[in-house]
Design a protein around this motif. Sequence first.
Motif, PDB file in Angstrom:
ATOM      1  N   PRO A   1      96.129  80.363  17.672  1.00 40.23           N
ATOM      2  CA  PRO A   1      94.854  80.840  18.218  1.00 40.23           C
ATOM      3  C   PRO A   1      93.734  79.812  18.210  1.00 40.23           C
ATOM      4  CG  PRO A   1      95.107  81.641  15.984  1.00 40.23           C
ATOM      5  CD  PRO A   1      96.374  80.900  16.312  1.00 40.23           C
ATOM      6  N   TRP A   2      94.066  78.537  17.993  1.00 43.99           N
ATOM      7  CA  TRP A   2      93.036  77.504  17.881  1.00 43.99           C
ATOM      8  C   TRP A   2      92.993  76.658  19.142  1.00 43.99           C
ATOM      9  CZ3 TRP A   2      89.874  78.081  13.833  1.00 43.99           C
ATOM     10  CH2 TRP A   2      90.332  78.872  12.774  1.00 43.99           C
ATOM     11  N   GLY A   3      92.246  77.123  20.138  1.00 45.83           N
ATOM     12  CA  GLY A   3      92.119  76.417  21.398  1.00 45.83           C
ATOM     13  C   GLY A   3      90.843  75.605  21.487  1.00 45.83           C
ATOM     14  N   SER A   4      90.590  75.046  22.656  1.00 43.00           N
ATOM     15  CA  SER A   4      89.416  74.185  22.831  1.00 43.00           C
ATOM     16  C   SER A   4      88.107  74.952  22.695  1.00 43.00           C
ATOM     17  CB  SER A   4      89.468  73.490  24.196  1.00 43.00           C
ATOM     18  OG  SER A   4      89.395  74.437  25.250  1.00 43.00           O
ATOM     19  N   ALA A   5      88.151  76.287  22.857  1.00 45.33           N
ATOM     20  CA  ALA A   5      86.938  77.076  22.664  1.00 45.33           C
ATOM     21  C   ALA A   5      86.470  77.058  21.214  1.00 45.33           C
ATOM     22  CB  ALA A   5      87.153  78.522  23.112  1.00 45.33           C
ATOM     23  N   THR A   6      87.349  76.645  20.292  1.00 48.31           N
ATOM     24  CA  THR A   6      86.965  76.555  18.884  1.00 48.31           C
ATOM     25  C   THR A   6      86.621  75.125  18.472  1.00 48.31           C
ATOM     26  OG1 THR A   6      89.272  76.298  18.141  1.00 48.31           O
ATOM     27  CG2 THR A   6      88.429  78.527  18.321  1.00 48.31           C
ATOM     28  N   ASP A   7      86.532  74.205  19.439  1.00 46.44           N
ATOM     29  CA  ASP A   7      86.062  72.857  19.117  1.00 46.44           C
ATOM     30  C   ASP A   7      84.668  72.943  18.495  1.00 46.44           C
ATOM     31  OD1 ASP A   7      88.339  71.718  20.180  1.00 46.44           O
ATOM     32  OD2 ASP A   7      87.422  71.159  22.084  1.00 46.44           O
ATOM     33  N   GLY A   8      84.445  72.175  17.448  1.00 49.56           N
ATOM     34  CA  GLY A   8      83.156  72.209  16.776  1.00 49.56           C
ATOM     35  C   GLY A   8      82.094  71.391  17.490  1.00 49.56           C
ATOM     36  N   VAL A   9      80.893  71.442  16.961  1.00 48.75           N
ATOM     37  CA  VAL A   9      79.788  70.644  17.484  1.00 48.75           C
ATOM     38  C   VAL A   9      80.142  69.160  17.370  1.00 48.75           C
ATOM     39  CG1 VAL A   9      77.356  70.066  17.212  1.00 48.75           C
ATOM     40  CG2 VAL A   9      78.131  72.423  16.838  1.00 48.75           C
ATOM     41  N   CYS A  10      79.956  68.433  18.458  1.00 49.79           N
ATOM     42  CA  CYS A  10      80.286  67.001  18.520  1.00 49.79           C
ATOM     43  C   CYS A  10      81.787  66.738  18.340  1.00 49.79           C
ATOM     44  CB  CYS A  10      79.496  66.199  17.487  1.00 49.79           C
ATOM     45  SG  CYS A  10      77.705  66.266  17.710  1.00 49.79           S
ATOM     46  N   GLN A  11      82.608  67.771  18.548  1.00 53.45           N
ATOM     47  CA  GLN A  11      84.065  67.610  18.461  1.00 53.45           C
ATOM     48  C   GLN A  11      84.754  68.189  19.698  1.00 53.45           C
ATOM     49  OE1 GLN A  11      85.502  69.306  14.788  1.00 53.45           O
ATOM     50  NE2 GLN A  11      84.930  67.506  13.609  1.00 53.45           N
ATOM     51  N   ARG A  12      84.086  68.113  20.846  1.00 48.96           N
ATOM     52  CA  ARG A  12      84.674  68.637  22.075  1.00 48.96           C
ATOM     53  C   ARG A  12      85.870  67.780  22.481  1.00 48.96           C
ATOM     54  NH1 ARG A  12      79.057  68.592  25.217  1.00 48.96           N
ATOM     55  NH2 ARG A  12      78.980  66.716  23.896  1.00 48.96           N
ATOM     56  N   GLY A  13      87.031  68.426  22.530  1.00 46.62           N
ATOM     57  CA  GLY A  13      88.280  67.724  22.797  1.00 46.62           C
ATOM     58  C   GLY A  13      89.149  67.566  21.566  1.00 46.62           C
ATOM     59  N   ALA A  14      88.661  68.027  20.412  1.00 47.08           N
ATOM     60  CA  ALA A  14      89.383  67.818  19.154  1.00 47.08           C
ATOM     61  C   ALA A  14      90.737  68.524  19.146  1.00 47.08           C
ATOM     62  CB  ALA A  14      88.528  68.295  17.980  1.00 47.08           C
TER      63      ALA A  14
ATOM     64  N   ASP B   1      92.122  84.555   7.782  1.00 44.05           N
ATOM     65  CA  ASP B   1      91.190  83.707   8.521  1.00 44.05           C
ATOM     66  C   ASP B   1      91.608  83.635   9.984  1.00 44.05           C
ATOM     67  OD1 ASP B   1      89.913  83.271   6.176  1.00 44.05           O
ATOM     68  OD2 ASP B   1      90.644  81.238   5.867  1.00 44.05           O
ATOM     69  N   ALA B   2      90.647  83.592  10.852  1.00 42.91           N
ATOM     70  CA  ALA B   2      90.927  83.529  12.285  1.00 42.91           C
ATOM     71  C   ALA B   2      89.766  82.831  12.976  1.00 42.91           C
ATOM     72  CB  ALA B   2      91.120  84.926  12.854  1.00 42.91           C
ATOM     73  N   PRO B   3      90.008  82.231  14.135  1.00 47.04           N
ATOM     74  CA  PRO B   3      88.908  81.609  14.871  1.00 47.04           C
ATOM     75  C   PRO B   3      87.921  82.660  15.355  1.00 47.04           C
ATOM     76  CG  PRO B   3      90.896  81.676  16.210  1.00 47.04           C
ATOM     77  CD  PRO B   3      91.296  82.079  14.829  1.00 47.04           C
ATOM     78  N   PRO B   4      86.676  82.283  15.577  1.00 47.63           N
ATOM     79  CA  PRO B   4      85.703  83.251  16.082  1.00 47.63           C
ATOM     80  C   PRO B   4      86.091  83.715  17.474  1.00 47.63           C
ATOM     81  CG  PRO B   4      84.822  81.023  16.177  1.00 47.63           C
ATOM     82  CD  PRO B   4      86.096  80.935  15.408  1.00 47.63           C
ATOM     83  N   PRO B   5      85.853  84.974  17.802  1.00 51.60           N
ATOM     84  CA  PRO B   5      86.211  85.466  19.139  1.00 51.60           C
ATOM     85  C   PRO B   5      85.309  84.844  20.201  1.00 51.60           C
ATOM     86  CG  PRO B   5      84.950  87.115  17.949  1.00 51.60           C
ATOM     87  CD  PRO B   5      85.231  86.011  16.972  1.00 51.60           C
ATOM     88  N   PRO B   6      85.822  84.642  21.411  1.00 47.97           N
ATOM     89  CA  PRO B   6      84.978  84.109  22.487  1.00 47.97           C
ATOM     90  C   PRO B   6      83.985  85.160  22.951  1.00 47.97           C
ATOM     91  CG  PRO B   6      87.112  84.743  23.349  1.00 47.97           C
ATOM     92  CD  PRO B   6      87.189  84.919  21.864  1.00 47.97           C
ATOM     93  N   PRO B   7      82.901  84.744  23.592  1.00 53.07           N
ATOM     94  CA  PRO B   7      81.928  85.730  24.082  1.00 53.07           C
ATOM     95  C   PRO B   7      82.543  86.616  25.157  1.00 53.07           C
ATOM     96  CG  PRO B   7      81.445  83.532  24.946  1.00 53.07           C
ATOM     97  CD  PRO B   7      82.509  83.359  23.927  1.00 53.07           C
ATOM     98  N   MET B   8      82.337  87.914  25.025  1.00 52.90           N
ATOM     99  CA  MET B   8      82.869  88.863  25.991  1.00 52.90           C
ATOM    100  C   MET B   8      81.874  89.168  27.108  1.00 52.90           C
ATOM    101  SD  MET B   8      85.934  89.571  25.230  1.00 52.90           S
ATOM    102  CE  MET B   8      87.091  89.417  23.862  1.00 52.90           C
ATOM    103  N   HIS B   9      80.618  88.849  26.883  1.00 55.28           N
ATOM    104  CA  HIS B   9      79.594  89.133  27.878  1.00 55.28           C
ATOM    105  C   HIS B   9      78.801  87.858  28.149  1.00 55.28           C
ATOM    106  CE1 HIS B   9      80.459  93.392  27.467  1.00 55.28           C
ATOM    107  NE2 HIS B   9      80.388  93.246  26.165  1.00 55.28           N
ATOM    108  N   TRP B  10      78.192  87.811  29.299  1.00 52.49           N
ATOM    109  CA  TRP B  10      77.474  86.626  29.730  1.00 52.49           C
ATOM    110  C   TRP B  10      76.108  87.024  30.257  1.00 52.49           C
ATOM    111  CZ3 TRP B  10      76.264  85.712  35.037  1.00 52.49           C
ATOM    112  CH2 TRP B  10      75.696  84.476  35.295  1.00 52.49           C
ATOM    113  N   THR B  11      75.113  86.284  29.834  1.00 52.02           N
ATOM    114  CA  THR B  11      73.748  86.509  30.291  1.00 52.02           C
ATOM    115  C   THR B  11      73.272  85.258  31.026  1.00 52.02           C
ATOM    116  OG1 THR B  11      73.287  87.906  28.380  1.00 52.02           O
ATOM    117  CG2 THR B  11      71.392  87.047  29.606  1.00 52.02           C
ATOM    118  N   PRO B  12      72.772  85.397  32.250  1.00 48.35           N
ATOM    119  CA  PRO B  12      72.297  84.212  32.980  1.00 48.35           C
ATOM    120  C   PRO B  12      71.285  83.435  32.147  1.00 48.35           C
ATOM    121  CG  PRO B  12      72.323  86.128  34.417  1.00 48.35           C
ATOM    122  CD  PRO B  12      72.624  86.635  33.033  1.00 48.35           C
ATOM    123  N   ASN B  13      71.489  82.104  32.089  1.00 48.96           N
ATOM    124  CA  ASN B  13      70.567  81.290  31.298  1.00 48.96           C
ATOM    125  C   ASN B  13      69.322  80.955  32.104  1.00 48.96           C
ATOM    126  OD1 ASN B  13      71.142  79.020  32.983  1.00 48.96           O
ATOM    127  ND2 ASN B  13      72.990  78.616  31.803  1.00 48.96           N
ATOM    128  N   GLY B  14      68.427  80.223  31.497  1.00 52.01           N
ATOM    129  CA  GLY B  14      67.163  79.919  32.144  1.00 52.01           C
ATOM    130  C   GLY B  14      67.153  78.627  32.916  1.00 52.01           C
TER     131      GLY B  14
END
Length: 422
Positions: free
Chosen positions: A24-37, A205-218
């Motif tokens: 269950p550890w995919g790229s959505a669980t990459d940490g800050v400054c670790q995109r691609g880890a 222990d498990a990775p945090p769930p991805p966001p299920m809802h989306w709000t338009p950003n500014g």
Amino acid sequence: MAIPDLIVDRIATPGVMAAKLLLPWGSATDGVCQRGAHQLLAATLSRGCGPFDHRQLADLVEGRGAGLRSDAHEDGLLISLRCTTEDAQELMPLLDWMVTEPHLATEQLELERSLSLQALQRQREDPFHLAIDQWRQLIYGSTGYGHDPLGVSDDLQRMDETALQTLARQLTTGRSVLAISGTWPSSLDDTLLKRTGEGWQDTTDAPPPPPMHWTPNGDGDLVMQSIDTEQVVLMLGQPCCAYGHPDDLALRLLQCHLGSGMSSLLFRRLREDHGVAYDVGAHHPARAGAAPFVLHASSSAERAELTLSLLHQSWQELSSQLLSEADLTLARAKFRGQVAHGRQTCSQRAERAAHRRGLGLSDDHDHRSLERMESLQPQELMEAAQRWLQTPHLSLCGPADALKRLEDHWSQLQSSAATGSS
């Protein structure tokens, strides 16, 4: 317990089988400054594990005509093995060693880092990848879905062995799935299967769930990147629901209607009727969280404004016009074909089974979807579009003068749409 769930799919094959271990550890669980880890980790897992260094592992696998690879996608890390039935006894333990005893040797890590950086460089030279990357960033921002699984060059260059070792220790936690499909070898008994997971952590222990809802950003509903080319790439869409949501099936039928094959609406409208696009399609991947629903097209700079108008028209029609019975029948046939095509090989069957279970869906989810699809009506598809496809965001990549015209044209289209809906 973190021991993998086991799925066994016995089918008649000419002495071959496939095994898929989904973590269950995919790229959505990459940490800050670790995109691609996680993709870097996945690639390095197949370069030495357990009693084998990278050369010994390659000799073992390739010497038996087998295939072994590991990749990270947004919602998980997938280790894949294809082999003959007679070699399964010797090769199956590799799946466990890759998770519990990865070598992560420095020179192999550096090699995989170099390959990832090269792949990212090639993407930066591709207008399509530039357009989808900036659309993804506009929509998802710094959340887990906001970057390509390959990562970001600056983050990859800064990453060290310690970071990967920390991530590797997490692999034995969370809910994982082992799916096996093909001819079942008599040598692959319960003892061997139970050994997979022995060294895994007994933890919840498990990775945090991805966001299920989306709000338009500014940051607005438009993002552009100027490049020196005569081609313009357009990406129009927004996130919607997760795979398995009650509305997901209706949206998948709309995707088939819009972008599946030469009989699809976008192909007929943009290519056959108007001849404005080199390439068209509809992108709606399965995600554990808010999944993108995107219409895309590439066009010449001279015809880009008409291309945008036609894409926008097609988008607006989803929530304002009912599909004809003929279009819905065709969309159903395409969806049935997609399900069937995804089950042609034992490798596809095992991967599909692992992903279903990993997403928390029942093993008969595909069968239930096919049954439910027959009763869905045009009104239900339009209502799903009204719930999920009301706030499109646009990504453009092309020459600067064309982008300026498209920016003005987009404002006009959005104003007209807002006036029409008021």
